[in-house]
Motif scaffolding. Structure first.
Motif, PDB file in Angstrom:
ATOM      1  N   CYS A  23     -40.888  72.810  59.655  1.00  0.00           N
ATOM      2  CA  CYS A  23     -40.542  72.803  61.083  1.00  0.00           C
ATOM      3  C   CYS A  23     -39.915  74.124  61.514  1.00  0.00           C
ATOM      4  N   PRO A  24     -40.522  74.817  62.477  1.00  0.00           N
ATOM      5  CA  PRO A  24     -40.011  76.126  62.888  1.00  0.00           C
ATOM      6  C   PRO A  24     -38.700  76.045  63.656  1.00  0.00           C
ATOM      7  N   THR A  25     -38.348  74.852  64.132  1.00  0.00           N
ATOM      8  CA  THR A  25     -37.079  74.762  64.855  1.00  0.00           C
ATOM      9  C   THR A  25     -35.997  74.131  63.988  1.00  0.00           C
TER      10      THR A  25
ATOM     11  N   LEU B 139     -36.874  61.982  62.995  1.00  0.00           N
ATOM     12  CA  LEU B 139     -37.406  61.772  64.346  1.00  0.00           C
ATOM     13  C   LEU B 139     -38.477  60.697  64.313  1.00  0.00           C
TER      14      LEU B 139
ATOM     15  N   ILE C 116     -41.010  71.529  69.645  1.00  0.00           N
ATOM     16  CA  ILE C 116     -41.949  72.229  70.516  1.00  0.00           C
ATOM     17  C   ILE C 116     -43.355  71.669  70.366  1.00  0.00           C
TER      18      ILE C 116
ATOM     19  N   GLY D 127     -46.872  70.848  65.793  1.00  0.00           N
ATOM     20  CA  GLY D 127     -47.780  70.174  64.876  1.00  0.00           C
ATOM     21  C   GLY D 127     -47.696  70.627  63.423  1.00  0.00           C
ATOM     22  N   CYS D 128     -46.773  71.522  63.089  1.00  0.00           N
ATOM     23  CA  CYS D 128     -46.648  71.961  61.688  1.00  0.00           C
ATOM     24  C   CYS D 128     -46.352  70.776  60.785  1.00  0.00           C
ATOM     25  N   CYS D 129     -45.442  69.898  61.246  1.00  0.00           N
ATOM     26  CA  CYS D 129     -45.010  68.795  60.398  1.00  0.00           C
ATOM     27  C   CYS D 129     -46.170  67.853  60.104  1.00  0.00           C
TER      28      CYS D 129
ATOM     29  N   PHE E   2     -43.780  61.814  68.472  1.00  0.00           N
ATOM     30  CA  PHE E   2     -42.754  62.568  69.203  1.00  0.00           C
ATOM     31  C   PHE E   2     -43.092  62.647  70.681  1.00  0.00           C
TER      32      PHE E   2
HETATM   33  S1  SF4 Z   1     -43.928  69.293  65.961  1.00  0.00           S
HETATM   34 FE1  SF4 Z   1     -42.900  68.914  64.009  1.00  0.00          FE
HETATM   35  S2  SF4 Z   1     -42.717  70.934  63.081  1.00  0.00           S
HETATM   36 FE2  SF4 Z   1     -43.160  71.289  65.241  1.00  0.00          FE
HETATM   37  S3  SF4 Z   1     -41.140  71.481  66.225  1.00  0.00           S
HETATM   38 FE3  SF4 Z   1     -41.718  69.324  66.374  1.00  0.00          FE
HETATM   39  S4  SF4 Z   1     -40.792  68.381  64.586  1.00  0.00           S
HETATM   40 FE4  SF4 Z   1     -40.783  70.570  64.192  1.00  0.00          FE
END
Ligand code: SF4
Ligand code: SF4
Lengths: 528, 175
Positions: free
Chosen positions: A379-381, A388, A409, A412-414, A428
């Motif tokens: 997760c970049p943040t 979550l 944000i 979609g990385c996760c 989310f």
């Molecule tokens: S989509 Fe997943 S990886 Fe990207 S900011 Fe949200 S929780 Fe973090």
């Protein structure tokens, strides 16, 4: 000119880029479609007010909708022709809802309205900002935030975002290769507007041609005061996210409820800088944009698309190959599946992907979370996506807020790294929209409570005032009576009473037989 | 000992006078959980009066129709009382707003007097209209209208109030 130190954001992923499919052809024009439907809402903050009526002839670049309010941006006719309808058309949104749009039937002549470039040397700051607004310029990277608001802040560092980190998309790459001069001119104008000390143009290192082209222009042009530098950033999704690029270039970490301008930084997409140059230096309002059409099509590439062109027209032009299952707007990670193909291209649509099951295999069934923590690492943040996820899945919105879902944000990385194939971002997005709805409900309830209390107070006050008036009047009458008492004799009183009785009887006789309420059944009592 | 008692007594007395809480704090907490539709379906003339009645123990916690079972649960939790299901039929919550058919309206002002949140504007013998963003959909303006020109319509869907669906989880096939 020393290379600035680059920073890192946590997490991130390196998916297959798939850029070459579309990035190797020059930007091509699109034949005029039969119909252009330009939505009135083109920015995230405001809308435009129609200033044309059905039947009007319009010229290319003519304003057809004025900016409404401070945050609104104008819209313009994308080509010359006739306004045939102002009605509800689908919008480029995952909901597939429709919105008011101005429909223009092209006459095929592409006649421009007289273009009035601004004299950059003499124009004032206010004139320039007004022109940016009147030319309908909004952020072209996807957020569609009105540029005149961003450009009207005083900052130290101006960032031009050419990172373009999402797979498949290559419109900014092509733009930088082919129109680097305009982009740099636009960046200069933006620097003048914001008073920035330095301009950093961030480009990912997987676009060497774009970097070369941009560097050439920057070096060739005599620099008028500030420092402009093209900075190569490592390729890692989502470097092109505004917050992430700011982090990489300046080291600032900006929370979702903060503005980058309060850190002295402002970030514009390369497309936006290009549009600013076209509008101010060439007098051309924003009527078209470069769109990548790629995926499962015969002729992938980048196209100069008039705003309001239906996605279906683009897909037809590029010829979808058999096996196309759905169409994505935006990239495969941040974009969404278009519910309707008659949705128009807007100022923020950067990419159309025809998706087939071979290119984008459907996600395998979701499995239980094994708490591996991969999502948190990607997760970049710096969020905890699994927390979550549990909260969102259980519809425990307080929990999701506690784990800062608002900072997500939706990159979609996760979900990309999750070994259990959990569609985390879907959860989310769901939770975020529920939380937003709840907040709206809460605000509405607070407003209703305040209005109810104000009304109750007003009714109370009216009642009290009326009571006070009556008491005062009664007291007055009593006082007058008391004053008359001495003068009045018993005979006088008797005469008054007799007169009153006579009056009443006269009244009841004069009344017509009551009808309606009691059906006229009872005639008035005969008088004595 | 007597000194301490006196000092504390004075401090408490001072606090009681100077930090006195305005109104009934429990009623305010209850009011915060009520939906503020002001529809009076609970039998009280508005959300706040109902909140006061619940706080004083005069009313049950399950009388609020717009709040439904979810609202009754919240009240039960706040008050430590036992949850009671809402008696009436469970209706799916769809936000509605009143709409006046402006052609039919005769301008009698009766609906204006009925609206608990002053969401209707108009004057005698002039057309009336509902300020939709303020309307709570309480239906109180419907009965007084002599020409039946008020209807309730579902709030239009916009990108601002549109919601993402709950992700559909694939069912696992066993055996
Ligand atoms: S989509 Fe997943 S990886 Fe990207 S900011 Fe949200 S929780 Fe973090
Ligand atoms: S990556 Fe998937 S399985 Fe692993 S902790 Fe995150 S949600 Fe759970």
């Amino acid at each position: 000119m020393s290379l600035p130190h680059l920073f890192r954001f946590p997490g991130g992923i390196q998916p297959d880029a798939h850029k070459k499919e579309s990035s190797e052809q020059p930007i091509r024009p699109v034949p005029l479609p039969a119909r252009l439907a330009v939505p009135l809402v083109q920015s995230s903050q405001g809308s435009a007010r129609t200033i044309v009526t059905v039947g009007d002839k319009v010229l290319k670049g003519q304003c057809i909708g004025e900016a409404e309010g401070n945050a609104g941006t104008a819209i313009h006719a994308p080509t010359s022709g006739r306004v045939t309808e102002i009605g509800r058309y689908p919008m480029a949104h995952p909901s597939g809802l429709d919105t008011l749009a101005i429909v223009i039937e092209p006459d095929g002549e592409e006649r421009w309205i007289a273009r009035e470039p601004l004299d950059m040397a003499s124009a004032s700051h206010e004139e320039l900002i007004l022109r940016v607004q009147a030319s309908g310029i909004v952020g072209m990277g996807g957020a569609a935030f009105p540029s005149h608001i961003k450009a009207n802040s005083k900052i130290d560092t101006l960032i031009i975002n050419g990172a373009e980190c999402e797979p498949w998309i290559s419109c900014d790459d092509r733009l930088m290769r082919e129109r680097s001069a305009d982009i740099v001119t636009g960046a200069r104008i933006l620097r003048r507007l914001t008073g920035a000390r330095r301009v950093l143009i961030g480009i990912e290192d997987n676009k060497p041609e774009a970097i070369t082209a941009m560097k050439l222009v920057v070096q060739a042009a005599a620099d008028d005061g500030g420092e402009i530098s093209v900075i190569t950033v490592p390729t890692r999704y989502p470097t092109g996210g505004q917050k992430q690029l700011i982090r990489v270039l300046t080291g600032f970490e900006i929370a979702s409820n903060q503005r980058s301008s309060s850190f002295g930084v402002q970030c514009f997409n390369v497309g936006t800088a290009h549009a600013v140059c076209r509008a101010l230096v060439h007098g051309e309002a924003m009527v078209s944009r470069v769109v990548t059409v790629t995926g499962n099509v015969e002729h992938p590439g980048n196209y100069e698309v008039l705003l309001g062109t239906a996605v279906a027209d683009l897909i037809e032009l590029c010829v979808a190959k058999p096996g196309t299952e759905r169409t994505l707007m935006g990239g495969p990670l941040m974009g969404f599946t278009l519910p309707r193909l008659d949705a128009p291209i807007t100022k923020s649509s950067n990419c159309i992907i025809a998706a087939s099951n071979t290119l984008f295999p459907p996600a395998p069934p979701e499995q239980p979370c094994i708490r591996c923590g991969s999502c948190a690492q990607s997760c970049p943040t710096g969020l905890l996506p699994f927390e979550l996820y549990w909260s969102s899945r259980a519809k425990n919105y307080d929990g999701a807020v506690h784990y800062n879902i608002s900072e997500c944000i939706e990159c979609g990385c996760c979900a990309y790294v999750c070994p259990a194939h959990i569609p985390l971002v879907d959860y989310f997005r769901f939770a975020k929209s529920e939380i937003r709805a709840r907040n709206q409900e809460k605000r509405a309830a607070d407003q209703a409570r305040a209005r109810f209390e104000a009304r109750s107070a007003r009714l109370e006050r009216d009642k009290a005032e009326k009571a006070a008036r009556l008491t005062a009047k009664a007291a007055e009458t009593r006082a007058a009576l008391a004053a008359n008492k001495d003068a009045a004799t018993d005979a006088n009183d008797a005469a008054l009473i007799a007169a009153a009785v006579a009056r009443t009887q006269a009244q009841s006789q004069a009344q017509p037989p009551a009808s309606g309420q009691n059906g006229g059944a009872t005639p008035p009592e005969p008088s004595i | 000992m007597i000194g301490i008692t006196l000092a504390l007594g004075i401090a408490l007395g001072y606090a009681a006078i100077h930090f006195k809480v305005e109104g009934n704090p429990l009623a305010a907490q209850i009011d915060a959980l009520l939906p503020q539709t002001q529809c009076a379906q609970c039998g009280y003339p508005g959300c706040k009066p109902y909140a006061e009645a619940v706080a004083s123990g005069a009313a049950e916690i399950n009388l609020c129709t717009p709040g439904g079972d979810e609202g009754a649960h919240k009240l039960a939790e706040l008050l430590g009382r036992e949850f009671k299901p809402h008696g009436g039929p469970v209706v799916e919550k769809v936000k509605v707003v009143a709409l006046i058919d402006e052609q039919t309206c005769i301008g009698c002002t009766l609906c204006i007097q009925a609206c608990p949140v002053d969401a209707i504007v108009g004057a005698a013998k002039q057309m009336h209209t509902v300020i939709a963003p303020i309307c709570t959909g309480c239906e109180l303006c419907l009965p007084p209208c002599p020409v039946d020109c008020i209807s309730l319509i579902a709030e239009p869907r916009t990108p601002q109030n549109w919601r993402w669906k709950y992700p559909v989880t694939g069912l696992k096939v066993v055996a």
